[in-house]
Design a protein around this motif. Structure first.
Motif, PDB file in Angstrom:
ATOM      1  N   LEU A 201      35.301 -34.694 -19.529  1.00 37.17           N
ATOM      2  CA  LEU A 201      36.516 -33.994 -18.925  1.00 37.17           C
ATOM      3  C   LEU A 201      36.113 -32.650 -18.783  1.00 37.17           C
ATOM      4  N   GLY A 202      35.136 -31.838 -19.601  1.00 38.67           N
ATOM      5  CA  GLY A 202      34.974 -30.536 -19.643  1.00 38.67           C
ATOM      6  C   GLY A 202      35.992 -29.831 -20.371  1.00 38.67           C
ATOM      7  N   ALA A 203      36.649 -30.464 -21.064  1.00 39.94           N
ATOM      8  CA  ALA A 203      38.070 -30.062 -21.771  1.00 39.94           C
ATOM      9  C   ALA A 203      38.253 -30.822 -23.084  1.00 39.94           C
ATOM     10  N   TYR A 204      38.852 -30.548 -24.090  1.00 38.96           N
ATOM     11  CA  TYR A 204      39.391 -31.143 -25.238  1.00 38.96           C
ATOM     12  C   TYR A 204      40.029 -32.260 -24.776  1.00 38.96           C
ATOM     13  N   ALA A 205      39.428 -33.679 -25.067  1.00 33.91           N
ATOM     14  CA  ALA A 205      40.551 -34.765 -24.419  1.00 33.91           C
ATOM     15  C   ALA A 205      41.197 -35.178 -25.771  1.00 33.91           C
ATOM     16  N   PRO A 206      42.674 -35.547 -25.492  1.00 33.23           N
ATOM     17  CA  PRO A 206      43.178 -35.971 -26.722  1.00 33.23           C
ATOM     18  C   PRO A 206      43.103 -37.411 -27.259  1.00 33.23           C
ATOM     19  N   ILE A 207      43.377 -37.533 -28.482  1.00 30.25           N
ATOM     20  CA  ILE A 207      43.164 -38.771 -29.417  1.00 30.25           C
ATOM     21  C   ILE A 207      44.058 -39.641 -28.999  1.00 30.25           C
ATOM     22  N   ASP A 208      43.712 -40.854 -28.696  1.00 27.36           N
ATOM     23  CA  ASP A 208      44.541 -42.018 -28.263  1.00 27.36           C
ATOM     24  C   ASP A 208      45.362 -42.845 -29.281  1.00 27.36           C
ATOM     25  N   TYR A 209      46.604 -43.110 -29.027  1.00 32.88           N
ATOM     26  CA  TYR A 209      47.217 -43.841 -30.037  1.00 32.88           C
ATOM     27  C   TYR A 209      46.267 -45.139 -30.826  1.00 32.88           C
ATOM     28  N   PRO A 246      48.848 -42.516 -24.989  1.00 36.31           N
ATOM     29  CA  PRO A 246      48.751 -43.731 -24.926  1.00 36.31           C
ATOM     30  C   PRO A 246      47.227 -44.025 -24.243  1.00 36.31           C
ATOM     31  N   SER A 247      46.678 -45.098 -24.838  1.00 36.32           N
ATOM     32  CA  SER A 247      45.325 -45.361 -24.925  1.00 36.32           C
ATOM     33  C   SER A 247      44.918 -45.728 -23.291  1.00 36.32           C
ATOM     34  N   HIS A 248      45.977 -45.831 -22.377  1.00 33.56           N
ATOM     35  CA  HIS A 248      45.345 -45.959 -20.899  1.00 33.56           C
ATOM     36  C   HIS A 248      45.945 -44.867 -20.187  1.00 33.56           C
ATOM     37  N   SER A 249      45.965 -43.682 -20.691  1.00 36.37           N
ATOM     38  CA  SER A 249      46.210 -42.553 -20.111  1.00 36.37           C
ATOM     39  C   SER A 249      45.130 -41.953 -18.976  1.00 36.37           C
ATOM     40  N   VAL A 250      45.396 -41.731 -17.998  1.00 39.42           N
ATOM     41  CA  VAL A 250      44.213 -40.881 -17.219  1.00 39.42           C
ATOM     42  C   VAL A 250      44.489 -39.372 -17.427  1.00 39.42           C
ATOM     43  N   LEU A 251      43.354 -38.936 -17.875  1.00 41.27           N
ATOM     44  CA  LEU A 251      43.272 -37.541 -18.532  1.00 41.27           C
ATOM     45  C   LEU A 251      43.156 -36.261 -17.514  1.00 41.27           C
ATOM     46  N   GLY A 252      42.440 -36.922 -16.465  1.00 40.00           N
ATOM     47  CA  GLY A 252      42.177 -35.737 -15.309  1.00 40.00           C
ATOM     48  C   GLY A 252      40.929 -36.122 -14.664  1.00 40.00           C
ATOM     49  N   PRO A 253      40.342 -35.225 -13.799  1.00 39.48           N
ATOM     50  CA  PRO A 253      39.282 -35.583 -13.114  1.00 39.48           C
ATOM     51  C   PRO A 253      38.047 -34.991 -13.907  1.00 39.48           C
ATOM     52  N   ILE A 254      36.812 -35.598 -13.612  1.00 37.44           N
ATOM     53  CA  ILE A 254      35.556 -35.493 -14.124  1.00 37.44           C
ATOM     54  C   ILE A 254      35.376 -33.959 -13.959  1.00 37.44           C
ATOM     55  N   PRO A 320      46.003 -51.008 -27.736  1.00 33.53           N
ATOM     56  CA  PRO A 320      45.426 -50.344 -26.475  1.00 33.53           C
ATOM     57  C   PRO A 320      45.870 -50.564 -25.249  1.00 33.53           C
ATOM     58  N   VAL A 321      46.589 -51.635 -25.056  1.00 30.70           N
ATOM     59  CA  VAL A 321      46.943 -52.494 -23.829  1.00 30.70           C
ATOM     60  C   VAL A 321      48.253 -52.011 -23.634  1.00 30.70           C
ATOM     61  N   ASP A 322      48.998 -52.480 -24.755  1.00 30.93           N
ATOM     62  CA  ASP A 322      50.668 -52.284 -24.808  1.00 30.93           C
ATOM     63  C   ASP A 322      50.909 -51.417 -25.680  1.00 30.93           C
ATOM     64  N   SER A 323      51.376 -50.351 -25.553  1.00 36.28           N
ATOM     65  CA  SER A 323      51.820 -49.080 -26.579  1.00 36.28           C
ATOM     66  C   SER A 323      52.993 -49.570 -27.433  1.00 36.28           C
TER      67      SER A 323
END
Length: 430
Positions: A201-209, A246-254, A320-323
């Motif tokens: 990501l080139g940035a700090y990615a969040p921790i998923d649930y 949420p574990s299925h979050s789109v965090l952003g572009p590469i 991870p599939v259903d929060s």
């Protein structure tokens, strides 16, 4: 125009693995970097350092970054078309943690595409050797955490588990207690999964649930950090962890780094990474009532559940599939010991022969059941003439092997059901 594909990464204990699939879920590429063999300069054994106290176990952070450089360079040399990758996600060994030094976000964001990433990041970590899931050096921190929140059962009700030595909250508490200056130098704490996502990501990615619920820090019901648990571990911890997602979050572009160095499309999306155990549930496409068992050095049993009842044994993780649902996880230490004994006795010490013998027998083993306990002997019965039980002295080798595997499966299922986990009956699935 190249056909779209998707990358999956696994930052595990002993190796880094990558797989590429097309839109029909067909594997079009896979490879790995084995840490001990391919990166001998780090001098790990099994991908880790076991310290002199035999309790502390760590892995060098830069080894993981260099492994990523190595595998991407190999893919590039083989002509892999990175521009066709539409999105990627992955998994990391659960319970490992990474400590980013103050100012590292700018270095990560502005890494030069002229250099391998590990060279740019070599001064970015306040803790150079990350505590991992094998570490068992935080007994005093576990006791302190349980006492701070009102006991082990209350901690389990909050976070899904009683205090465990390998869990990240207790590892952070140890670092703060022993090296407060190192803790104060740290601006971000990642899990191995969110650390891996951060690299892309080139940035700090969040921790998923889901991976976050293996830290003794996340309120699994509300999906937010527990203030009482954070305060019991270290000051100012919430800011260092960031907000879980949420574990299925789109965090952003590469990151542009990968577009410039390898030719990834700038539109390639990074989806949140998660822990290896939750990733197994997602990858196996389990549904409510399904049960899966992973056979390894330690065996794990996991299943999808709606109504968790956290206890002193086992773990409840966010699904991870259903929060809105949950994942139950049980771990059985030394699960491989008996299998290795039967492999040696019945398959000439060969796992290939063991697997071949297993495939030669049918599910249910024609009513032959065996229960073996390491150091405690074996018991064998034939249920073919049920309701009578016929005890037998031995089985043919292939029957012995299936009897062992199915016996271990049955024992684990019974144990899970005694803890209140609901498992679907076979005929309900038919």
């Amino acid at each position: 125009m190249a056909a779209p594909c998707y990358l999956g990464w696994d930052f595990s204990t002993q190796q880094l693995k990558v797989i590429a699939i097309d839109e029909q879920l067909r594997v079009i590429y896979e490879d790995n970097v084995h840490f001990d063999k391919d990166l001998p300069e780090f001098k790990t054994q099994g991908g880790v350092y076991i310290h002199s106290d035999r309790l502390t176990v760590t892995s060098p952070v830069l080894m993981w970054v260099k492994a990523l450089d190595m595998i991407l360079e190999k893919m590039k040399s083989l002509g892999f078309n990175f521009s066709q990758v539409r999105a990627m996600s992955g998994a990391g060994q659960q319970h490992g943690s990474v400590y980013w030094k103050k100012g590292s976000i700018q270095i990560l964001k502005n890494a030069s595409s002229e250099l391998p990433l590990h060279q740019s990041l070599k001064a970015c970590f306040s803790v150079s050797n990350s505590p991992i899931w094998m570490d068992s050096s935080t007994a005093s921190q576990c006791s302190a955490l349980e006492n701070a929140v009102g006991g082990a059962q209350h901690l389990a009700r909050i976070t899904g588990s009683r205090a465990y030595e390998r869990f990240t909250g207790n590892q952070i508490a140890k670092i703060y207690s022993q090296n407060p200056e190192v803790y104060m130098e740290t601006e971000r704490i990642s899990l191995v999964s969110s650390f891996a996502a951060s690299l892309f990501l080139g940035a700090y990615a969040p921790i998923d649930y889901s991976d976050g619920s293996g830290m003794n820090l996340l309120q699994i019901w509300e999906k937010v950090w527990s203030v009482s648990c954070l305060d019991a571990c270290a000051p100012g911890l919430e800011e260092k962890l960031g907000c879980p997602v949420p574990s299925h979050s789109v965090l952003g572009p590469i990151s542009p780094y990968y577009s410039q160095r390898y030719g990834f499309s700038p539109d390639c999306k990074i989806v949140a990474f998660t822990g290896d155990n939750p990733a197994s549930l997602a990858g196996m496409r389990l549904q409510e009532g399904d049960i899966a068992i992973s056979l390894g050095t330690s065996d794990t049993l996991f299943l999808w559940i709606q109504e968790p009842t956290p206890a002193l044994e086992g773990h409840i993780l966010c699904n991870p599939v259903d929060s809105q649902t949950y994942m139950a996880l049980l771990c059985f230490k030394n699960g491989a010991l008996m299998r290795e004994r039967i492999r040696d006795e019945c398959a000439s010490g060969s796992w290939d022969e063991f697997a071949k013998a297993l495939s030669c027998t049918v599910a249910g083993n024609n009513g032959n059941v065996g229960m073996s306990i390491s150091g405690g002997g074996s018991s064998r019965v034939c249920l073919e003439t049920c309701p009578s039980l016929i005890q037998v002295s031995d089985f043919p080798k292939e029957v012995e092997i299936r009897a062992l595997i199915e016996g271990q499966f049955m024992a684990k299922r019974i144990h899970a059901e005694k803890l209140g986990y609901k498992v679907s009956k076979y005929d309900e699935k038919a």
